[in-house]
Motif scaffolding. Structure first.
Motif, mmCIF file in Angstrom:
data_model
loop_
_atom_site.group_PDB
_atom_site.id
_atom_site.type_symbol
_atom_site.label_atom_id
_atom_site.label_comp_id
_atom_site.label_asym_id
_atom_site.label_seq_id
_atom_site.Cartn_x
_atom_site.Cartn_y
_atom_site.Cartn_z
ATOM 1 N N PHE A 14 20.252 -4.738 1.116
ATOM 2 C CA PHE A 14 21.494 -4.004 1.383
ATOM 3 C C PHE A 14 22.598 -5.036 1.590
ATOM 4 C CE2 PHE A 14 18.439 -0.845 3.295
ATOM 5 C CZ PHE A 14 18.732 0.216 2.454
ATOM 6 N N LYS A 15 23.574 -5.007 0.782
ATOM 7 C CA LYS A 15 24.719 -5.926 0.884
ATOM 8 C C LYS A 15 24.268 -7.378 1.114
ATOM 9 C CE LYS A 15 27.844 -2.433 2.677
ATOM 10 N NZ LYS A 15 27.356 -1.554 3.743
ATOM 11 N N GLY A 16 23.376 -7.832 0.282
ATOM 12 C CA GLY A 16 22.941 -9.228 0.335
ATOM 13 C C GLY A 16 21.907 -9.519 1.406
ATOM 14 N N LYS A 17 21.630 -8.525 2.289
ATOM 15 C CA LYS A 17 20.649 -8.777 3.353
ATOM 16 C C LYS A 17 19.346 -8.047 3.021
ATOM 17 C CE LYS A 17 20.025 -8.382 8.323
ATOM 18 N NZ LYS A 17 18.978 -7.355 8.351
ATOM 19 N N LYS A 18 18.246 -8.779 3.139
ATOM 20 C CA LYS A 18 16.962 -8.162 2.795
ATOM 21 C C LYS A 18 16.449 -7.307 3.954
ATOM 22 C CE LYS A 18 15.206 -11.125 -0.813
ATOM 23 N NZ LYS A 18 14.475 -12.352 -1.120
ATOM 24 N N ALA A 19 16.411 -5.991 3.744
ATOM 25 C CA ALA A 19 15.876 -5.091 4.777
ATOM 26 C C ALA A 19 14.362 -5.051 4.673
ATOM 27 C CB ALA A 19 16.450 -3.691 4.600
ATOM 28 N N VAL A 20 13.845 -5.165 3.435
ATOM 29 C CA VAL A 20 12.400 -5.242 3.180
ATOM 30 C C VAL A 20 12.214 -6.380 2.180
ATOM 31 C CG1 VAL A 20 10.414 -4.032 2.195
ATOM 32 C CG2 VAL A 20 12.011 -2.782 3.642
ATOM 33 N N ASP A 21 11.295 -7.284 2.507
ATOM 34 C CA ASP A 21 11.223 -8.526 1.748
ATOM 35 C C ASP A 21 9.807 -8.783 1.234
ATOM 36 O OD1 ASP A 21 11.587 -11.020 0.743
ATOM 37 O OD2 ASP A 21 12.131 -11.988 2.638
ATOM 38 N N ASP A 22 9.568 -8.376 -0.015
ATOM 39 C CA ASP A 22 8.314 -8.693 -0.694
ATOM 40 C C ASP A 22 7.081 -8.170 0.061
ATOM 41 O OD1 ASP A 22 6.705 -9.689 -2.658
ATOM 42 O OD2 ASP A 22 6.711 -11.755 -1.911
ATOM 43 N N VAL A 23 7.091 -6.869 0.278
ATOM 44 C CA VAL A 23 5.994 -6.241 1.030
ATOM 45 C C VAL A 23 4.970 -5.636 0.065
ATOM 46 C CG1 VAL A 23 5.485 -4.212 2.459
ATOM 47 C CG2 VAL A 23 7.281 -5.809 3.149
ATOM 48 N N SER A 24 3.720 -5.987 0.262
ATOM 49 C CA SER A 24 2.633 -5.426 -0.554
ATOM 50 C C SER A 24 1.504 -4.960 0.352
ATOM 51 C CB SER A 24 2.038 -6.484 -1.492
ATOM 52 O OG SER A 24 3.015 -7.041 -2.316
ATOM 53 N N PHE A 25 1.004 -3.764 0.094
ATOM 54 C CA PHE A 25 -0.248 -3.337 0.724
ATOM 55 C C PHE A 25 -0.772 -2.089 0.037
ATOM 56 C CE2 PHE A 25 3.043 -1.402 3.508
ATOM 57 C CZ PHE A 25 2.654 -0.075 3.542
ATOM 58 N N SER A 26 -2.052 -1.812 0.259
ATOM 59 C CA SER A 26 -2.659 -0.595 -0.276
ATOM 60 C C SER A 26 -3.283 0.179 0.861
ATOM 61 C CB SER A 26 -3.762 -0.943 -1.273
ATOM 62 O OG SER A 26 -3.218 -1.613 -2.371
ATOM 63 N N VAL A 27 -3.351 1.493 0.662
ATOM 64 C CA VAL A 27 -3.987 2.355 1.661
ATOM 65 C C VAL A 27 -5.020 3.212 0.930
ATOM 66 C CG1 VAL A 27 -3.592 4.228 3.321
ATOM 67 C CG2 VAL A 27 -1.883 2.411 3.073
ATOM 68 N N HIS A 28 -6.200 3.327 1.502
ATOM 69 C CA HIS A 28 -7.257 4.115 0.856
ATOM 70 C C HIS A 28 -7.429 5.479 1.504
ATOM 71 C CE1 HIS A 28 -8.098 0.157 -0.809
ATOM 72 N NE2 HIS A 28 -8.591 0.834 -1.829
ATOM 73 N N GLN A 29 -8.107 6.340 0.752
ATOM 74 C CA GLN A 29 -8.262 7.724 1.203
ATOM 75 C C GLN A 29 -8.907 7.794 2.580
ATOM 76 O OE1 GLN A 29 -10.914 10.533 -0.762
ATOM 77 N NE2 GLN A 29 -10.417 11.719 1.076
ATOM 78 N N GLY A 30 -8.323 8.616 3.453
ATOM 79 C CA GLY A 30 -8.884 8.830 4.778
ATOM 80 C C GLY A 30 -8.407 7.840 5.827
ATOM 81 N N GLU A 31 -7.659 6.834 5.408
ATOM 82 C CA GLU A 31 -7.162 5.863 6.391
ATOM 83 C C GLU A 31 -5.995 6.466 7.173
ATOM 84 O OE1 GLU A 31 -7.097 1.250 5.850
ATOM 85 O OE2 GLU A 31 -6.456 2.109 3.958
ATOM 86 N N VAL A 32 -5.931 6.125 8.451
ATOM 87 C CA VAL A 32 -4.755 6.463 9.260
ATOM 88 C C VAL A 32 -4.078 5.135 9.607
ATOM 89 C CG1 VAL A 32 -3.914 7.483 11.411
ATOM 90 C CG2 VAL A 32 -5.803 8.552 10.179
ATOM 91 N N VAL A 33 -2.888 4.968 9.069
ATOM 92 C CA VAL A 33 -2.218 3.663 9.158
ATOM 93 C C VAL A 33 -0.929 3.779 9.966
ATOM 94 C CG1 VAL A 33 -1.162 1.804 7.814
ATOM 95 C CG2 VAL A 33 -3.152 3.018 6.901
ATOM 96 N N ALA A 34 -0.788 2.915 10.943
ATOM 97 C CA ALA A 34 0.464 2.873 11.714
ATOM 98 C C ALA A 34 1.324 1.738 11.192
ATOM 99 C CB ALA A 34 0.162 2.634 13.184
ATOM 100 N N ILE A 35 2.570 2.060 10.893
ATOM 101 C CA ILE A 35 3.541 1.019 10.562
ATOM 102 C C ILE A 35 4.329 0.792 11.844
ATOM 103 C CG2 ILE A 35 5.524 0.431 9.128
ATOM 104 C CD1 ILE A 35 4.294 2.020 6.905
ATOM 105 N N LEU A 36 4.045 -0.346 12.458
ATOM 106 C CA LEU A 36 4.565 -0.611 13.798
ATOM 107 C C LEU A 36 5.643 -1.672 13.716
ATOM 108 C CD1 LEU A 36 4.030 -0.348 16.939
ATOM 109 C CD2 LEU A 36 2.426 -2.231 16.662
#
Ligand SMILES: Nc1ncnc2c1ncn2[C@@H]1O[C@H](COP(=O)(O)OP(=O)(O)OP(=O)(O)O)[C@@H](O)[C@H]1O
Ligand SMILES: [Mg+2]
Length: 302
Positions: A14-36
């Motif tokens: 956003f306007k030259g500032k990285k709010a999210v920077d090269d994020v990679s992940f996978s989630v599999h069926q049945g997982e409960v994932v917290a983004i903290l």
């Protein structure tokens, strides 16, 4: 097994500032994932990109192996965003009916009422007249309307009273038992620790840690065994072990930092060391989390 969620190198500027920077992940069926993560960490921006509601500057997001904007994907997901916006002017009953009509196999209205704690009397009310907490209940009902396989909740419990919060998490446990895949964001470490199988810790747009709450404790906290002893033990005695990361004397006690306290105890017994007042300290996740945030504030990036 194919992941339910797969994001690769997701980046948003956003306007030259990285709010999210090269994020990679996978989630599999049945997982409960917290983004903290703290305010501004990039949680909402990541969720919006996953949902196809915000275009990434770079990288890609797939749900069920497909583009997130396809009809097949839409029919299998349920979403409750951070900013709950309902269609003003409609009654609760009308909005629920409308949302249920979007899906091929919607949940019965009675089931939605039961799960979300909405009453018959709420159905007749106009959504703009509801309290913040009541709006959240309706938003929860809308997220569940299509009986989705994959659910996204962005800070679901903000603004809920204690009873509503408790009942919300009980519902999530129940949905998990049905095999649903659930992602939720939160600032609250306790919620993540209690509910999630896995925590993805965000800070300044990057993933700082990813693992089970126990993994996270191991990654972020130092465990130790300490004791009093009359013998003078050379540090090397413990340091030669692969599971020992440091060894020192503090306040007259010998302290051994380790990722395996059981192994340290086994060594003490095996070598028949004369020790007393053994204390085993397992790092608390709460402390580790605060420590991590403090380090960030001090500019000392881990
Ligand atoms: N539409 C936008 N325009 C400009 N900057 C934005 C926009 N949306 C988010 N940001 C910035 O991106 C960064 C990440 O924001 P984001 O909303 O993803 O954080 P968050 O982790 O969800 O925070 P919170 O816990 O407060 O909800 C912040 O610095 C924010 O100011
Ligand atoms: Mg947010």
């Amino acid at each position: 097994m194919r992941p339910v969620v797969k994001i690769e190198h997701l980046t948003k500027t956003f306007k030259g500032k990285k709010a999210v920077d090269d994020v990679s992940f996978s989630v599999h069926q049945g997982e409960v994932v917290a983004i903290l993560g703290p305010n501004g960490a990039g949680k909402t921006t990541t969720i919006l990109m996953m949902l196809g509601l915000l275009n990434p500057t770079a990288g890609s997001a797939q749900l069920f192996g497909q583009d997130t904007k396809t009809k097949e994907v839409r029919e299998r997901i349920g979403v409750m965003l951070q900013e709950v916006s309902l269609m003003d002017g409609l009654k609760v009953k009308e909005i629920l009916r409308l949302f249920r009509s979007y899906y091929p196999n919607p949940l019965p209205l009675e089931t939605l009422l039961k799960i979300t704690g909405l009453g018959e009397s709420d159905l007749k009310r106009r959504v703009e007249k509801l309290s913040g907490g009541q709006k959240r209940r309706v938003a929860f009902a809308l997220a569940l309307a299509g009986n989705p396989d994959l659910l996204f909740f962005d800070e679901p419990t903000v603004g809920m009273d204690i009873a509503a919060r408790k009942s919300f998490w009980e519902n999530i446990q129940h949905l998990k038992k049905q095999g649903k895949t659930i992602l939720f964001s939160t600032h609250y470490l306790q919620e993540a620790d209690d509910i999630a199988d896995r925590i993805i810790l965000f800070q300044n747009g990057v993933i700082k840690a990813d693992g089970t709450p126990d993994d996270m404790k191991r990654q972020l906290t130092k465990q130790s065994v300490s004791f009093l002893t009359k013998d003078v033990l050379p540090k090397k005695f413990f340091l030669q072990e692969p599971f020992v990361s440091d060894c020192f004397v503090k306040d007259g006690r010998m302290v051994i930092l380790t990722d395996d306290t059981d192994a340290v105890l086994a060594k003490i017994y095996a070598e028949q060391l004369e020790v007393r007042d053994i204390r085993v300290e397992k790092g608390r996740l709460e402390e580790a989390f605060e420590q991590l945030m403090d380090q960030e504030r001090d500019g000392d990036v881990v």
